[in-house]
Design an enzyme around this catalytic site. Structure first.
Site, PDB file in Angstrom:
ATOM      1  CG  HIS A 263      -2.132   0.857   1.286  1.00 25.30           C
ATOM      2  ND1 HIS A 263      -1.744   2.172   1.862  1.00 25.30           N
ATOM      3  CD2 HIS A 263      -3.265   1.268   1.125  1.00 25.30           C
ATOM      4  CE1 HIS A 263      -3.073   3.260   2.029  1.00 25.30           C
ATOM      5  NE2 HIS A 263      -3.516   2.232   0.910  1.00 25.30           N
TER       6      HIS A 263
ATOM      7  CE  LYS B  39      -7.665   0.335   6.217  1.00 22.97           C
ATOM      8  NZ  LYS B  39      -8.054   0.400   5.182  1.00 22.97           N
TER       9      LYS B  39
ATOM     10  CD  GLN C 186      -7.244  -3.938   4.226  1.00 24.37           C
ATOM     11  OE1 GLN C 186      -7.974  -5.081   4.192  1.00 24.37           O
ATOM     12  NE2 GLN C 186      -6.991  -3.429   3.918  1.00 24.37           N
TER      13      GLN C 186
ATOM     14  CB  CYS D 299      -3.977   3.408  -1.530  1.00 23.06           C
ATOM     15  SG  CYS D 299      -4.530   4.586  -1.220  1.00 23.06           S
TER      16      CYS D 299
ATOM     17  CG  ASP E  80       0.197  -1.600   6.664  1.00 28.17           C
ATOM     18  OD1 ASP E  80      -0.200  -2.326   7.410  1.00 28.17           O
ATOM     19  OD2 ASP E  80       1.229  -1.043   5.654  1.00 28.17           O
TER      20      ASP E  80
END
Lengths: 409, 142
Positions: free
Chosen positions: A122, A225, A202, A363, A199
Site C-alpha cells: 500500500h 478498519k 488488513q 492506493c 503493516d
C-alpha cells in the site's frame, strides 16, 4: 455459535437503504462500520467524561485518563503485544509507519543500507520509505509477487541479506487478499540482522494476530478498519528500540523537562504521543476490540474465509470475469474486473443497487502496474456480511454487464 | 436502473464504444499525459497546429466510459479551433461541469450533464480537457 443475523442488529447503519435498496456494504477494506457498543462508548465519553488526559487532577480528567489507558491495555492484549509500554496511539497505520520511518529510519539508515518491501505495498508502506531513502541514501528493494498473487519467497530469501536493515511488509494485501508469511520473513530478517515491520492494516481486523508469535519489531494497524472510529490506530514497537529512537513529533505530554534551549523526553509510550491525542476515538477503539474479542477472532476468520471462498466461487463462474490473487489462503476480499465494463462504471452501477464496492488502484499503483491494469473492482467482506449479499453482488454484476452490453449490440 | 440511463446515455456510450480521434500523433505540438490520482485512469492528448489552428487532435489512454467519452467529444470540439478559442472551450466546459454554465442544447456535450450529480465522477469528465489545457500552457512557455 456465530449468528450473523444477530451480529447485524448491532450495526445501525446496516438498516439504511441506498437508492431504495437495502445497503450492501462491501467496502470494509477501506473502512468498517461501527457497532452500537462503539457508538455508545463515544457518546458516553462525550456526555460524561470528556477531559484532557494525563493533565488534570479533577474528576473528569481522572476518568478520561483511566479510560484512555485502559483502552491501550485492551488493544495491546488483543494484538498479543508483550507489553503496553510499546503501544503508541497514532492517527492510523499511515502515521504509525511514518513514525518509524522518521524516528528510526532517519536516525539509523545509511548510504548502502537496504529496506526490503514487497511489490504489493500500500502506498502507506512505500512512500514513507521512499522519503527516508531519499534523505539517507538507503536503497529500497522489492520482493516480487508471483502470478498467483503470492510472494516469491525464493527471491525474498535472496534479497534479504547483510545490507538489509529493515524488512517492512503488508501482513495481508488490500488488493489480492494474499496473507504474507510474515513469521518466516521476520526470521529471515533476524538472521540477517535486520528489523521487521508488519503493516497490519488488513490483518488486525480479520486474522487472529499475536505480535509475540509474529516475531516482528514493529506492528501497525488502524482502528477504523476494526469496527472503531476513524482517527485512531496504533504502533507497537519493541520498547528497547523505541527508547533509542528520537521523538517523532514534539510538543506537550511527550516531554519530561523543557528548557529554553533543550528538552528531555517522557517515558514510553508518552514520548511518542505529543499533543492532545484523539482521546474519544482511542477509547472507542478499546470498545471495538472488546466487541471483536467477544465474537472471537478465530470465529470471525472462519466466517470470512467461508464468505470469501463463496464469493470467489460464484464470481469465477461469471464469464470472462478476471479474479486477482491466490485462490486459497486469502482474506475475505475479492478483486476483479470485467473486460467490457470499467471498474469505475461498475461501482457506479453497483451503487445504483445499494451495493458499495471499491474501484480504482486501491492506493497500490505499483501493484496495478505489475498486474497490468489501471484499476480493479473490489468487494471486501467483514464479520457482518452474508452469502445473500454476495448473491446480490453477483446478480448486480450480471445486470451491469447486460446494461453495458446492450450498447455494443 | 433509471438513474443510470441519465448518466450512461446513448451518446456517452456511443463515444465510449466508438471513440472519435483515438490514437497517437507523431511530431505533435502538444503531447500531454495526465493521471487521475483518484482512480488510476490515464489519458494522453495530442494536438498538431497549423499556424494558430488545431489541425489534428487525438487522445489515448484508458479509463471509464465517462472519461473516454468526454475525451472523444473534446477532440471533436477542439478540432480547427485557435489556441484562444480552445482555451475558451475548455474553460466553458469546466464551468458546465461545476454547474456554472448551461450545457449547449443539441450538442453531444449535453450528454455529460448527468455527471454533475456524481461529484466523484466530475474529474473523470474533465481529465482530457485538463490535459489539453496543460499542454497549451506548456507550449506557450516554450
Amino acid at each position: 455459535m456465530y449468528d450473523v443475523e444477530e451480529i447485524r442488529h448491532d450495526f445501525p447503519i446496516l438498516e439504511r437503504e441506498v437508492n431504495g435498496k437495502p445497503l450492501v456494504y462491501l467496502d470494509n477494506a477501506a473502512t468498517s462500520q461501527n457497532p452500537r457498543q462503539v457508538i455508545q462508548t463515544l457518546t458516553d465519553y462525550y456526555e460524561r467524561h470528556n477531559a484532557n488526559v494525563h493533565r488534570g487532577v479533577h474528576r473528569l480528567a481522572e476518568e478520561a485518563t483511566v479510560a484512555y489507558e485502559d483502552s491501550r491495555e485492551r488493544v495491546a492484549r488483543f494484538l498479543g503485544a508483550p507489553d503496553s509500554r510499546g503501544l503508541i496511539c497514532t492517527r492510523g497505520t499511515t502515521e504509525s509507519i511514518n513514525l518509524v520511518a522518521h524516528a528510526w529510519g532517519r536516525k539509523n539508515l545509511r548510504e548502502g543500507d537496504e529496506v526490503v518491501l514487497t511489490e504489493a505495498e500500500h502506498h502507506s508502506n512505500l512512500v514513507p520509505w521512499q522519503l527516508a531513502a531519499r534523505e539517507t541514501g538507503a536503497r529500497l528493494r522489492f520482493m516480487p509477487i508471483l502470478d498467483d498473487g503470492t510472494l516469491d519467497m525464493e527471491e525474498a530469501e535472496r534479497l534479504i541479506g547483510p545490507r538489509t536493515k529493515l524488512v517492512s511488509v503488508i501482513h495481508a494485501s488490500n488488493v489480492l487478499g494474499t496473507i504474507n508469511p510474515v513469521e518466516r520473513l521476520a526470521e529471515l530478517g533476524r538472521s540477517a540482522g535486520a528489523l521487521m515491520l508488519v503493516d497490519g492494516a488488513q490483518s488486525g481486523p480479520h486474522l487472529p494476530v499475536d505480535i509475540k508469535a509474529l516475531g516482528c519489531d514493529f506492528f501497525a494497524c488502524s482502528g477504523h478498519k476494526m469496527l472503531g472510529p476513524t482517527g485512531v490506530g496504533v504502533l507497537w514497537g519493541k520498547p528497547e528500540l523505541l527508547e533509542q529512537m528520537d521523538p517523532f513529533l514534539g510538543g506537550g505530554e511527550m516531554i519530561r523537562e523543557v528548557h529554553l534551549d533543550h528538552s528531555t523526553w517522557n517515558d514510553l509510550p508518552y514520548k511518542f504521543e505529543a499533543g492532545t491525542m484523539n482521546i474519544a476515538q482511542a477509547i472507542g477503539f478499546g470498545a471495538a476490540v472488546d466487541y471483536l474479542d467477544e465474537l472471537g477472532m478465530e470465529n470471525i476468520r472462519e466466517h470470512e474465509k467461508q464468505l470469501g471462498a463463496y464469493a470467489y466461487r460464484r464470481l469465477s463462474k461469471i464469464e470472462n470475469l478476471v479474479l486477482y490473487g491466490p485462490d486459497e489462503d486469502r482474506t475475505g476480499l475479492v478483486s476483479f474486473s470485467l473486460p467490457d465494463v470499467h471498474p469505475h462504471d461498475l461501482s457506479q452501477l453497483m451503487d445504483e443497487e445499494g451495493i458499495a464496492i471499491r474501484s480504482g488502484h486501491h492506493c497500490c499503483q505499483p501493484l496495478m502496474r505489475r498486474l497490468g491494469v489501471a484499476a480493479t473492482a473490489r468487494a471486501s467482506f467483514y464479520l457482518y456480511n452474508t452469502e445473500e449479499e454476495v448473491d446480490a453482488l453477483v446478480e448486480a454484476l450480471v445486470r451491469a454487464r447486460e446494461f453495458f452490453g446492450a450498447f455494443v449490440r | 436502473m433509471s438513474m443510470m440511463r441519465e448518466l450512461y446515455t446513448q451518446v456517452i456510450m456511443d463515444h465510449y464504444q466508438r471513440p472519435r480521434n483515438r490514437g497517437e500523433l507523431e511530431n505533435a505540438d502538444i503531447e500531454e499525459h495526465l493521471l487521475n490520482p483518484l482512480c488510476g485512469d490515464e489519458v494522453t492528448v495530442y494536438a498538431a497546429f497549423d499556424g494558430d489552428r488545431v489541425a489534428d487532435v487525438k487522445f489515448g489512454g484508458r479509463g471509464c466510459s465517462i472519461s473516454q467519452a468526454s475525451a472523444s467529444m473534446m477532440t471533436e470540439r477542439l478540432m480547427g479551433k485557435s489556441r484562444e478559442e480552445a482555451e475558451k472551450e475548455i474553460s466553458g466546459f469546466k464551468a458546465m461541469m461545476v454547474g456554472e454554465k448551461e450545457f449547449p442544447e443539441m450538442d453531444d456535450l449535453a450528454a455529460l450533464k448527468g455527471v454533475i450529480q456524481y461529484p466523484s465522477r466530475i474529474k473523470c469528465a474533465t481529465l482530457a480537457w485538463t490535459a489539453f489545457r496543460q499542454g497549451l500552457q506548456i507550449e506557450s512557455r516554450e
